[in-house]
Scaffold this motif. Sequence first.
Motif: not given
Length: 309
Positions: A215-220, A241-244
């Motif tokens: 998954i990536s930021v786009d999926h979230v 904190q960042t999503m990653n």
Amino acid sequence: MDKVAAPVSQDESVPAHPDLDPRHPLVVFGDHRFCAGETLVVQRMPGPHMHSQIELNFLLNGQMTYWFDGRELTIGAGRLCLFWGMVPHQVTDIEKDTRFVCLYVPMSVFLGLANLSQFRDAVFRGAVIEATVIRPFDQDIFLRWREELLQGDEGLTEIVRSELTARVLRIEREGWRDLREHAPAIAGLSSKDSGRAGHVEQMLRFIAEHALEDISVDHVARDVGLHPNYAMNLFKRAVGQTMNQAIARHRLDTARSLLISTDMSITNVAFESGFGSVSRFYEAFTARFGDRPSAFRRRMQAKADARGE
């Protein structure tokens, strides 16, 4: 949702593996409810587990030791602690007949508290928060909250939610400490974003349930219906904190649990934990925990052998 996990995964998003040791499973609960543990008796757990809620433990009597994110913490009678369940944790030792009240609170309750930025950030960063002020009536109140939550009455549940929220606000106001001695940084939702607390909780849940996938930021962002840039900024302001970083943390916590609880090869641990490359796994694991995966496993096994497990 009982404190003692059954030796099977209750979340189908966690991939099964034929090498998973059934004696020491990694359990990830898919439950997100506001609820109470059905048993008062603390029992030693066969392996680490995770869940999405904030967990509150009020120890009625006795003493218990947690393995929590690589540290052992001992809690005695009359103490109140809370922590985020997505940090792997396990009850490793108890005094006979130790009893506690265990409550599970959805993340949305904390995200909606605008005045708890520093406190909330400490929780998200893996703190074990202990209230430094305990009232004589706290034990009776926690027992009542447990009893009312177990009734499954929606009206009572909402009352408990309000009362428990007030108790958390008092913890923040009257004093608390991080038993893991992490220095919390300031993060939180601004008044402009306060209506987005539900989106942040949904993003946290999506990451918790799908971090082992590609998954990536786009999926979230797509899951909550927000533009990726806005979702990233909102998440960072709320969680600190960042999503990653959140995705990587979940993968590393999963990897660490698998290293402790299974005989799975390092390569398989890397891929089961969501890493697409063994070299990237080694780099990330060593950077966070200060040990290569193989050295970490040997150290944990030596501790288990010393305890006679």
